[in-house]
Motif scaffolding. Structure first.
Motif, PDB file in Angstrom:
ATOM      1  N   ARG A  56       0.656  -1.240   0.258  1.00 34.14           N
ATOM      2  CA  ARG A  56       0.219  -0.222  -0.397  1.00 34.14           C
ATOM      3  C   ARG A  56       0.733   1.461  -0.056  1.00 34.14           C
ATOM      4  O   ARG A  56       1.858   1.198   0.026  1.00 34.14           O
ATOM      5  CB  ARG A  56      -1.059  -0.083   1.243  1.00 34.14           C
ATOM      6  CG  ARG A  56      -1.795  -1.058   1.330  1.00 34.14           C
ATOM      7  CD  ARG A  56      -2.521  -1.095   2.962  1.00 34.14           C
ATOM      8  NE  ARG A  56      -2.295  -1.138   4.261  1.00 34.14           N
ATOM      9  CZ  ARG A  56      -1.675  -1.149   4.934  1.00 34.14           C
ATOM     10  NH1 ARG A  56      -3.724  -0.018   5.258  1.00 34.14           N
ATOM     11  NH2 ARG A  56      -1.302  -1.086   6.424  1.00 34.14           N
ATOM     12  N   VAL A  57       0.422   2.203  -0.809  1.00 35.28           N
ATOM     13  CA  VAL A  57       1.050   3.637  -0.040  1.00 35.28           C
ATOM     14  C   VAL A  57       0.230   4.853   0.947  1.00 35.28           C
ATOM     15  O   VAL A  57      -1.016   4.335   0.909  1.00 35.28           O
ATOM     16  CB  VAL A  57       0.319   5.084  -1.510  1.00 35.28           C
ATOM     17  CG1 VAL A  57       0.970   5.980  -1.367  1.00 35.28           C
ATOM     18  CG2 VAL A  57       1.018   3.758  -2.449  1.00 35.28           C
ATOM     19  N   ILE A  58       1.682   4.362   2.090  1.00 35.63           N
ATOM     20  CA  ILE A  58       0.836   4.716   3.397  1.00 35.63           C
ATOM     21  C   ILE A  58       1.070   6.512   3.514  1.00 35.63           C
ATOM     22  O   ILE A  58       2.312   6.831   3.123  1.00 35.63           O
ATOM     23  CB  ILE A  58       1.321   4.653   4.279  1.00 35.63           C
ATOM     24  CG1 ILE A  58       1.460   3.196   4.395  1.00 35.63           C
ATOM     25  CG2 ILE A  58       0.733   5.038   5.672  1.00 35.63           C
ATOM     26  CD1 ILE A  58       0.258   2.226   4.373  1.00 35.63           C
ATOM     27  N   VAL A  59       0.235   7.169   3.301  1.00 37.28           N
ATOM     28  CA  VAL A  59       0.211   8.955   3.245  1.00 37.28           C
ATOM     29  C   VAL A  59      -0.203   9.603   5.144  1.00 37.28           C
ATOM     30  O   VAL A  59      -0.532   9.229   5.543  1.00 37.28           O
ATOM     31  CB  VAL A  59      -0.807   8.995   2.201  1.00 37.28           C
ATOM     32  CG1 VAL A  59      -0.572  10.499   1.616  1.00 37.28           C
ATOM     33  CG2 VAL A  59      -1.028   8.691   1.100  1.00 37.28           C
ATOM     34  N   VAL A 104       4.876   1.743   1.230  1.00 38.27           N
ATOM     35  CA  VAL A 104       5.242   2.827   0.697  1.00 38.27           C
ATOM     36  C   VAL A 104       5.379   3.792   1.326  1.00 38.27           C
ATOM     37  O   VAL A 104       3.936   3.865   1.045  1.00 38.27           O
ATOM     38  CB  VAL A 104       5.434   3.103  -0.530  1.00 38.27           C
ATOM     39  CG1 VAL A 104       6.334   4.522  -1.162  1.00 38.27           C
ATOM     40  CG2 VAL A 104       6.483   1.664  -2.014  1.00 38.27           C
ATOM     41  N   VAL A 105       5.843   4.509   1.989  1.00 38.53           N
ATOM     42  CA  VAL A 105       5.388   5.773   3.343  1.00 38.53           C
ATOM     43  C   VAL A 105       6.176   6.866   2.003  1.00 38.53           C
ATOM     44  O   VAL A 105       6.466   7.312   0.814  1.00 38.53           O
ATOM     45  CB  VAL A 105       6.303   5.885   4.484  1.00 38.53           C
ATOM     46  CG1 VAL A 105       5.704   7.047   4.747  1.00 38.53           C
ATOM     47  CG2 VAL A 105       5.715   4.825   5.138  1.00 38.53           C
ATOM     48  N   LEU A 106       4.209   7.620   1.817  1.00 40.25           N
ATOM     49  CA  LEU A 106       4.314   9.228   1.532  1.00 40.25           C
ATOM     50  C   LEU A 106       4.155  10.493   2.467  1.00 40.25           C
ATOM     51  O   LEU A 106       3.280  10.186   2.828  1.00 40.25           O
ATOM     52  CB  LEU A 106       3.552   9.231  -0.072  1.00 40.25           C
ATOM     53  CG  LEU A 106       2.955  10.517  -1.018  1.00 40.25           C
ATOM     54  CD1 LEU A 106       5.146  11.569  -1.100  1.00 40.25           C
ATOM     55  CD2 LEU A 106       2.251  10.476  -1.898  1.00 40.25           C
ATOM     56  N   ALA A 107       4.750  10.775   2.559  1.00 35.58           N
ATOM     57  CA  ALA A 107       5.093  11.991   3.707  1.00 35.58           C
ATOM     58  C   ALA A 107       4.842  13.408   3.645  1.00 35.58           C
ATOM     59  O   ALA A 107       5.598  14.151   2.599  1.00 35.58           O
ATOM     60  CB  ALA A 107       6.347  11.854   4.800  1.00 35.58           C
TER      61      ALA A 107
END
Length: 330
Positions: A56-59, A104-107
């Motif tokens: 997942r993309v963790i935003v 993947v982390v999107l910060a």
């Protein structure tokens, strides 16, 4: 209502704010358009990473950035990229467990120094979870820790008095949309795929297939040699205001509507056959068409009903304009 000088001032303020945010978007567009620049390279790398991602993309983001992060996560999820928002504050109290090894982390952080992001940044580094940063702080803690840093160009906030996030959040939102829709296009995401994630509302209705809305039983059908009187009986009985005309192979070759009957009303129809008054080769819609496409045809041709046919023009169903409007197709 009379316009006062205050009303005009309000409008001028509004125009100035919108112009300021447009300037920010233009600056963002310019750095992305510089294909040899660092920002374009980072955008390309971020896109490829998200395309390869199997998790997942963790935003994540705090405050105003958090609100934007929620929207980006929702957009990614609706376009086929599994995504979730994780609140930085809650992450420090157990929600780090929501971030898996394949994610993947999107910060997001305009300054790049948001303290609440510290635990997520540390967690990503400890477990080798790729970290993408969206920030205006090129030398910030977040930018230095990120595997890929999308550094927003400098732009004046629309609220110059307080410096409240305005232009920066608009730019971040647009950048998130750019990533999400780029991924959608690269994946070859179709309207059919999109409909799976949008079954409700007007958007879901427009993405329905005609086969989901059409009447497929008791279709009004006649033969060319049938009498006009029989056609009138079929039209009256079925209540669609029309009847299709099929040949011996079951293919649609014509259509008789209330309008056809009115146009021929002055002539004697006692011995007339359906083939004498039908509209030959009527407009049809294929079974793979979307409801919105069918409604556009109905509206454009100023007709109220259309037959859904297979590759041999055999009728599969009948779609009336009311069938589209009743479920919200516009």
């Amino acid at each position: 209502m009379n316009n006062s000088s205050g009303d005009h001032e309000n409008i001028e303020f509004g125009l100035d704010i919108i112009a300021t945010e447009i300037d920010g978007l233009e600056a963002l567009r310019a750095v992305l358009a510089d294909r040899k620049g660092a920002f374009a390279a980072a955008f390309d790398s971020a896109t490829e990473l998200l395309l390869r991602n199997t998790g997942r993309v963790i935003v994540t983001g705090m405050g105003k950035s958090g609100h934007v992060a929620r929207k980006i996560a929702a957009t990614l999820a609706s376009t086929g990229a599994p995504a979730a928002f994780v609140h930085p504050g809650e992450a420090s109290h157990g929600d780090l467990g929501m971030i898996g090894a394949g994610d993947v982390v999107l910060a997001l952080s305009n300054s790049g120094e948001t303290a609440e992001l510290g635990d997520i940044i540390g967690y990503a580094g400890r477990f080798d979870i790729p970290l993408i940063a969206m920030t205006a702080g090129a030398q910030s803690t977040l930018a230095r820790a990120a595997d890929i840093a999308l550094i927003l160009p400098g732009a004046r906030e629309a609220c110059a008095i307080t410096g409240a996030p305005t232009t920066s959040t608009t730019m971040t939102m647009a950048l998130g949309d750019a990533l999400a829709v780029t991924i959608l296009r690269r994946k070859g995401f179709t309207a059919n795929d999109f409909h799976q994630f949008h079954p409700g509302g007007k958007l879901g209705a427009a993405l329905k297939h005609v086969t989901e809305l059409m009447h497929h039983t008791d279709m009004p059908l006649c033969r060319p040699a049938d009498t006009v009187a029989h056609a009138v009986d079929v039209i009256s009985k079925m209540g669609f205001g029309c009847t299709g005309v099929v040949d011996d192979d079951g293919a649609l070759i014509g259509m008789v509507t209330d309008g056809d009957l009115r146009r021929h009303f002055s002539r004697s129809l006692k011995d007339a056959q359906v083939k004498d008054i039908m509209t030959a080769d009527p407009q049809v819609v294929r079974e793979t068409s979307l409801a919105a496409e069918a409604l556009a045809l109905l509206s454009g041709r100023k007709i109220t009903a259309v037959f859904i046919v297979d590759e041999n023009r055999r009728p599969l169903g009948l779609l009336h304009v009311h069938d589209c409007l009743s479920v919200g197709v516009l």
